[in-house]
Design an enzyme around this catalytic site. Structure first.
Site, PDB file in Angstrom:
ATOM      1  N   SER A 180       0.805  -1.214   0.000  1.00 54.76           N
ATOM      2  CA  SER A 180       0.000   0.000   0.000  1.00 54.76           C
ATOM      3  C   SER A 180       0.840   1.267   0.000  1.00 54.76           C
ATOM      4  O   SER A 180       1.488   1.576  -0.978  1.00 54.76           O
ATOM      5  CB  SER A 180      -0.957  -0.033   1.188  1.00 54.76           C
ATOM      6  OG  SER A 180      -1.832  -1.117   1.078  1.00 54.76           O
TER       7      SER A 180
ATOM      8  N   ASP B 285      10.288   4.900 -10.089  1.00 54.79           N
ATOM      9  CA  ASP B 285       9.912   5.394 -11.412  1.00 54.79           C
ATOM     10  C   ASP B 285      10.600   6.706 -11.754  1.00 54.79           C
ATOM     11  O   ASP B 285      10.821   7.014 -12.932  1.00 54.79           O
ATOM     12  CB  ASP B 285       8.401   5.569 -11.496  1.00 54.79           C
ATOM     13  CG  ASP B 285       7.671   4.250 -11.708  1.00 54.79           C
ATOM     14  OD1 ASP B 285       8.328   3.199 -11.638  1.00 54.79           O
ATOM     15  OD2 ASP B 285       6.441   4.275 -11.936  1.00 54.79           O
TER      16      ASP B 285
ATOM     17  N   LYS C  79      -0.853  -4.213  -3.500  1.00 50.52           N
ATOM     18  CA  LYS C  79      -2.166  -3.663  -3.155  1.00 50.52           C
ATOM     19  C   LYS C  79      -2.269  -2.248  -3.701  1.00 50.52           C
ATOM     20  O   LYS C  79      -1.606  -1.338  -3.230  1.00 50.52           O
ATOM     21  CB  LYS C  79      -2.389  -3.649  -1.645  1.00 50.52           C
ATOM     22  CG  LYS C  79      -3.764  -3.097  -1.288  1.00 50.52           C
ATOM     23  CD  LYS C  79      -4.032  -3.186   0.183  1.00 50.52           C
ATOM     24  CE  LYS C  79      -5.422  -2.628   0.478  1.00 50.52           C
ATOM     25  NZ  LYS C  79      -5.488  -1.170   0.259  1.00 50.52           N
TER      26      LYS C  79
END
Length: 437
Positions: free
Chosen positions: A319, A330, A344
Site C-alpha cells: 500500500s 519510477d 495492493k
C-alpha cells in the site's frame, strides 16, 4: 472517541493498518417517515449508515454486479435481536462485494485500528509478550518518553499482576486492555525482576507517541550510511521521518538505506509527504475513482536531501509502502533492493458509525508515476534478492541484526551504494569533497 468530520483516504493491508477518522453519514435517498422512526435506536441504524457509505463511495459502481438496493432492502427487512446479529448480517452483505478491504469493524476493532495507526496510545508505554518457556507476561521494552521508562521498567521484567489481578494465563491482548486507560488515571503493576523480590509499581497513564521511524548512523568501511526503518505510515510518521533525515544529514552521511520491509501501509497523506522529502520533482501517485476521475499528486521541490538512496522491500511491503517505492523507483531517485512487494493498489476511506463501530470502504485504484498497475503483482525490485527460510528465521530470532551486514538484503544495499553512488568519482560526493577544501 473522536467525532471530527474530517475524512482521510488511506492505503492499507486488511487488518494491518489504516488511519481512522470519523465522517458524517449522508443519505442518497430519503426513507419514508415510518421507516426513519423504525430505524432510530435500532441495530438497523448502523446497517443503513454502512450501506449508504458503500452506495456513495465504493470504487466499483456495479457493486460486483450485485443489486445493491435490493441488498439494503433485505438487510432492513430482517428483525435483529442484538447488535451482534446485525453486525454479522452486514459483514455477510459486504462479502458479496468480493473485496477484503471493504469491511465492517465492531467498536472494539474500530478502536484498536484507530489506536494502531494514529501513532499514539493512552497507557504506560510497554511492549509485552508471553515468554515461550515460562508463559509469563514479559516486558519486551519500555517505549521512549513513556511513564514506564521514567519509572524504571526494564526489558525482561515480568508483569505478575495488574491492579491486583494476577496475570497467570492472561493473554497479551487482555493484559494490554487492562493497562490502557484514560490519560491521567493510575494503574499498578506488580513487577517480577531477576535478583529481587516482586514489587508494586504505580504508574500514571499518559498519551504516548509511538516511534514508527527508527534510525541510526552506520559506519560501513569508509562510508557513513544513514539507516532508516519505517514500520508504518501513521499520523506521526512524516514528522519522525523528517527528524531522521535531518539528524543523519547533520552527521554527514554519504548515503541512505530506507527500510520498508514488513511495512503494511497506512495513511496516504503520510506516503505523499515522505515521498516529497526524498523526491524534489516528478509524479508520486495517480488515483482513479469509480467515475474515472483521475487525480495525480506530484513532488513540490521540498526534498530534504539529494544523497544516494537504496530502498529495501519485501512481500509484506504494501500500500503506502508501494506508493513511496513506486515514486522513488519510477523517478530514478532510488535503487530498490529486496523481494517482490505485496501488490495492493487500492485506496480506502474509513468512517465511524453512530454506535462507535466503523467501516472501511475502497474508494479508488492507484497507479505508479509510470502508469503501472501493481494490483496483485507488486513492484519488482531493481535488484531482486529473496531471503531463504533459514535467513528469515535467523533475523526474526535476532532482530538486532536487521539492518546490519548479517542481514543479506541490507548487505546488498551497501554493495549497491559502494559500487555506484558512493564511488570516489560520484558527482555528489565529489562536490562535498571540493566544498570541504
Amino acid at each position: 472517541m473522536n467525532r471530527s468530520t474530517r475524512r482521510f483516504p488511506l492505503l492499507q493491508v486488511a487488518l494491518c493498518s489504516g488511519f481512522v477518522a470519523a465522517t458524517a453519514t449522508l443519505t442518497l435517498f430519503e426513507p419514508g417517515r415510518a421507516v426513519r422512526a423504525a430505524l432510530q435506536d435500532s441495530p438497523k441504524t448502523v446497517i443503513d449508515e454502512a450501506w449508504q457509505i458503500v452506495n456513495r463511495e465504493y470504487v466499483d459502481g456495479t457493486f460486483n454486479k450485485k443489486d445493491w438496493k435490493a441488498v439494503r432492502q433485505t438487510l432492513l427487512n430482517k428483525n435483529y435481536t442484538s447488535r451482534q446479529e446485525a453486525y454479522e448480517a452486514l459483514r455477510t452483505a459486504l462479502k458479496g462485494l468480493d473485496d477484503p478491504y471493504t469491511r465492517f469493524m465492531d467498536p472494539k476493532q474500530y478502536e484498536a485500528l484507530s489506536n494502531q495507526t494514529s501513532g499514539e496510545l493512552s497507557g504506560v508505554g510497554i511492549r509485552l509478550e508471553l515468554d515461550e518457556k515460562t508463559k509469563a507476561l514479559t516486558v519486551v521494552e519500555p517505549l521512549e518518553n513513556s511513564p514506564a521508562i521514567r519509572a524504571g521498567v526494564k526489558s525482561g521484567d515480568r508483569i505478575t499482576a495488574i491492579n491486583g489481578k494476577a496475570t497467570k494465563g492472561m493473554s497479551v491482548e487482555d493484559a494490554s486492555g487492562l493497562i490502557r486507560g484514560e490519560v491521567g488515571t493510575k494503574v499498578t503493576l506488580k513487577i517480577g525482576r531477576a535478583g529481587s523480590s516482586e514489587f508494586d509499581m504505580p504508574l500514571t497513564r499518559a498519551r504516548i507517541e509511538l516511534q514508527t521511524v527508527r534510525y541510526g548512523l552506520r559506519q560501513e568501511g569508509k562510508n557513513r550510511i544513514g539507516y532508516i526503518r519505517l514500520n508504518e505510515f501513521s499520523s506521526h510518521a512524516s514528522e519522525q521521518m523528517q527528524r531522521a533525515i535531518q539528524d543523519l544529514s547533520a552527521q554527514k552521511v554519504d548515503g541512505f538505506v530506507l527500510d520498508l520491509r514488513g511495512n503494511p501501509g497506512g495513511l496516504l497523506q503520510a506516503s505523499i509527504e515522505i515521498s516529497r522529502m526524498w523526491l524534489d520533482r516528478g509524479a508520486i501517485v495517480r488515483t482513479v475513482d469509480r467515475k474515472g476521475g483521475s487525480d495525480e499528486t506530484t513532488a513540490n521541490r521540498t526534498a530534504l536531501t539529494k544523497l544516494p538512496l537504496v530502498v529495501l522491500v519485501d512481500g509484506n511491503s504494501a500500500s503506502s509502502s508501494e506508493i513511496l517505492t513506486g515514486a522513488l523507483k519510477d523517478n530514478g531517485r532510488a535503487t530498490v533492493v529486496g523481494s517482490q512487494t505485496f501488490g495492493k493498489a487500492l485506496v480506502q476511506s474509513v468512517h465511524s458509525l453512530s454506535d462507535g463501530s466503523g467501516l472501511a470502504v475502497t474508494i479508488a485504484h492507484y497507479y505508479t508515476p509510470k502508469g503501472t498497475d501493481i494490483s496483485h503483482k507488486g513492484i519488482t525490485p531493481d535488484i531482486k534478492i529473496d531471503l531463504t527460510d533459514a535467513q528469515r528465521q535467523y533475523l526474526a530470532t535476532n532482530p538486532k541484526l536487521i539492518g546490519t551486514k548479517q542481514d543479506p538484503q541490507y548487505a546488498r544495499a551497501l554493495s549497491v551504494l559502494e559500487q555506484t553512488a558512493l564511488k570516489p568519482n560520484n558527482t555528489s560526493q565529489q562536490s562535498r569533497v571540493n566544498s570541504a577544501k
